[in-house]
Design a protein around this motif. Structure first.
Motif, PDB file in Angstrom:
ATOM      1  N   GLY A   1       0.801  -1.224   0.000  1.00 48.19           N
ATOM      2  CA  GLY A   1       0.000   0.000   0.000  1.00 48.19           C
ATOM      3  C   GLY A   1       0.831   1.269   0.000  1.00 48.19           C
ATOM      4  N   LEU A   2       2.065   1.194  -0.467  1.00 50.74           N
ATOM      5  CA  LEU A   2       2.964   2.342  -0.468  1.00 50.74           C
ATOM      6  C   LEU A   2       3.320   2.744  -1.898  1.00 50.74           C
ATOM      7  CD1 LEU A   2       5.362   1.070   2.331  1.00 50.74           C
ATOM      8  CD2 LEU A   2       3.714   2.929   2.561  1.00 50.74           C
ATOM      9  N   GLU A   3       3.730   3.996  -2.063  1.00 56.03           N
ATOM     10  CA  GLU A   3       4.159   4.481  -3.370  1.00 56.03           C
ATOM     11  C   GLU A   3       5.658   4.254  -3.551  1.00 56.03           C
ATOM     12  OE1 GLU A   3       2.817   8.492  -3.796  1.00 56.03           O
ATOM     13  OE2 GLU A   3       0.701   7.957  -3.526  1.00 56.03           O
TER      14      GLU A   3
ATOM     15  N   GLY B   1      14.999   4.026   0.393  1.00 49.60           N
ATOM     16  CA  GLY B   1      15.737   2.926   1.015  1.00 49.60           C
ATOM     17  C   GLY B   1      15.025   2.268   2.167  1.00 49.60           C
ATOM     18  N   LEU B   2      13.807   2.744   2.507  1.00 49.68           N
ATOM     19  CA  LEU B   2      13.161   2.244   3.709  1.00 49.68           C
ATOM     20  C   LEU B   2      12.459   0.901   3.521  1.00 49.68           C
ATOM     21  CD1 LEU B   2      11.793   5.559   5.232  1.00 49.68           C
ATOM     22  CD2 LEU B   2      13.697   4.171   6.034  1.00 49.68           C
ATOM     23  N   MET B   3      12.278   0.453   2.263  1.00 45.97           N
ATOM     24  CA  MET B   3      11.765  -0.904   2.074  1.00 45.97           C
ATOM     25  C   MET B   3      12.815  -1.936   2.481  1.00 45.97           C
ATOM     26  SD  MET B   3       8.614  -0.789   1.159  1.00 45.97           S
ATOM     27  CE  MET B   3       8.254  -2.477   0.688  1.00 45.97           C
ATOM     28  N   LEU B   4      14.069  -1.522   2.503  1.00 45.40           N
ATOM     29  CA  LEU B   4      15.143  -2.397   2.977  1.00 45.40           C
ATOM     30  C   LEU B   4      15.073  -2.390   4.496  1.00 45.40           C
ATOM     31  CD1 LEU B   4      17.505  -4.108   1.862  1.00 45.40           C
ATOM     32  CD2 LEU B   4      18.980  -2.148   2.269  1.00 45.40           C
TER      33      LEU B   4
ATOM     34  N   PRO C   1       4.441   4.970   6.385  1.00 44.89           N
ATOM     35  CA  PRO C   1       4.862   6.011   5.440  1.00 44.89           C
ATOM     36  C   PRO C   1       5.234   7.329   6.099  1.00 44.89           C
ATOM     37  CG  PRO C   1       2.484   5.792   5.427  1.00 44.89           C
ATOM     38  CD  PRO C   1       2.997   4.716   6.332  1.00 44.89           C
ATOM     39  N   ALA C   2       4.974   7.467   7.406  1.00 39.06           N
ATOM     40  CA  ALA C   2       5.274   8.728   8.086  1.00 39.06           C
ATOM     41  C   ALA C   2       5.428   8.486   9.583  1.00 39.06           C
ATOM     42  CB  ALA C   2       4.154   9.744   7.836  1.00 39.06           C
ATOM     43  N   LEU C   3       6.097   9.407  10.238  1.00 41.80           N
ATOM     44  CA  LEU C   3       6.230   9.405  11.691  1.00 41.80           C
ATOM     45  C   LEU C   3       5.327  10.504  12.229  1.00 41.80           C
ATOM     46  CD1 LEU C   3       7.645   8.429  14.269  1.00 41.80           C
ATOM     47  CD2 LEU C   3       9.459  10.084  13.812  1.00 41.80           C
TER      48      LEU C   3
ATOM     49  N   GLY D   1      -0.825   6.235  13.998  1.00 41.20           N
ATOM     50  CA  GLY D   1       0.109   6.942  14.865  1.00 41.20           C
ATOM     51  C   GLY D   1       1.203   6.076  15.438  1.00 41.20           C
ATOM     52  N   SER D   2       1.108   4.749  15.273  1.00 42.96           N
ATOM     53  CA  SER D   2       2.216   3.901  15.725  1.00 42.96           C
ATOM     54  C   SER D   2       3.240   3.780  14.595  1.00 42.96           C
ATOM     55  CB  SER D   2       1.716   2.523  16.168  1.00 42.96           C
ATOM     56  OG  SER D   2       1.101   1.834  15.108  1.00 42.96           O
TER      57      SER D   2
END
Length: 383
Positions: free
Chosen positions: A122-124, A131-134, A246-248, A239-240
């Protein structure tokens, strides 16, 4: 209670790398071992749930074990696949729709890091391009932030990996069976700092299976059954901050590990202080440290002193990952959560050999965590 569920058989195919042996063959081996432990045959099993990420559909095992017509459901929940399969079998037996069920998982991953695609979660594409899929990068970032917030140092990361290698050396079914000293870990090559080579688990191969039945029937099959006190699976809340988030968020909420463990403790009617031996998801050293607090076994920031004083060792007051965890065993995704439950079952049956926790443990705890923020917790009791 009349709807209690018991573990009556456990079986594994050793974790590691096995050229020429399919993942499905490893899963079938694990099921046969579990059936043998329970003293039953496949045609007595009334329901099965299982999963594999890279080695095919788990229900194809029926072609190897016997085409008996039983309902066999495939489960896909990331690293929480095993815990989710187990929870589903428990629910089926509690409902009365089956008396005997099997949870099974297996995998055979390609060498190298996992390579998930953003769109499957569900991400673009931008998320992968950063690099965060790693997951090595994501977990390193999360660990760095946690260390900053709670005063954890590299010493704690090293001690987690050191204990994992020490326990893995005692486990004949572990992949990594070489004990590493402090300096070897501290000086190993950087992967994604603060995490180094020996602080990560590896994608692996292996199979694990568990036979469960209605507790009222357990002694018919197993002299040393293990009772399921609770099983809870929870996904993340808005929020977790979890893998593939996808975000903090500016305002964070509790992780799914927190909600799953609280639900499991409430259902079991016990607390963290009652647990004698536990398994925590240790995709990497930092994850285990975070999960110690998220599951309620210590306050945030207290992990370093617990590790330094030896509290988490096999003979300590809070023995963690007595079989070496993911760090020593590697992680075949479909099987990993069931490996945890098998280890706790062996501990409660006093059958863990050189890694046996002393003083006749009564209560055990398992925790598995998978993408995209799913946690499964079970609490087990010696029957």
């Amino acid at each position: 209670m009349s709807n209690d569920v018991a573990i009556i058989g456990v079986g594994m195919h050793r974790f590691g790398r096995f050229d020429g042996v399919s993942g499905r063959a490893q899963g079938a081996h694990a099921v046969r071992e579990a059936l043998k432990d329970a003293g039953i045959t496949w045609d007595q099993v009334q329901v099965a749930y299982g999963g594999s990420q890279d080695a095919g559909n788990a229900d194809a095992l029926a072609s190897d074990l016997g085409l008996t017509g039983l309902p066999f459901v495939n489960v896909a929940n990331g690293c929480a696949t095993g815990g989710s399969s187990l929870a589903a079998v428990i629910a089926a037996i509690r409902s009365g729709s089956a008396d005997i069920g099997v949870a099974v998982g297996f995998d055979k991953h390609p060498r190298g890091a996992f390579n998930p695609l953003p769109k499957d979660w569900g991400l673009e594409d931008w998320y992968g391009e950063t690099g965060l899929m790693l997951t090595t990068q994501f977990f390193a970032m999360k660990t760095r932030r946690y260390m900053h917030e709670y005063g954890i140092t590299d010493d704690a990361l090293i001690r987690v990996a050191q204990r994992a290698s020490r326990n893995g050396a005692l486990n004949p079914k572990a992949w990594r069976r070489q004990e590493l000293d402090y300096e070897q870990i501290a000086e190993s090559s950087a992967v994604s700092l603060p995490l180094r080579k020996f602080m990560f688990c590896n994608p692996a191969e292996g199979g694990a299976a568990i036979v469960l039945c209605a507790a009222r029937l357990a002694k018919k099959y197993q002299a040393n059954p293990v009772i399921i006190r609770s099983a809870a699976v929870r996904s993340r809340h808005h929020g977790s901050f979890e893998v593939f988030s996808p975000a903090l968020m500016a305002q964070q909420v509790s992780a799914p590990t927190v909600t799953a463990s609280r639900a499991a403790f409430e259902e079991a009617g016990v607390g963290p202080e009652d647990i004698d031996v536990l398994q925590l998801q240790d995709t990497d050293s930092g994850s285990e440290i975070i999960h110690m607090a998220e599951n309620g076994f210590c306050e945030h920031g207290d992990q370093e002193s617990l590790l330094r004083e030896g509290a988490t060792e096999i003979n300590g007051r809070l023995p963690i990952n007595t079989d070496g965890g993911c760090l020593a065993n590697g992680e075949p995704v479909g099987a990993s959560g069931l490996r945890q439950v098998i280890e706790i079952s062996l501990q409660l049956r006093n059958q863990a050999g050189a890694r046996q926790v002393p003083n006749n443990p009564r209560l055990g705890f398992t925790h598995v965590y998978g993408a995209p923020g799913v946690s499964g917790v079970t609490i087990l009791e010696r029957g």
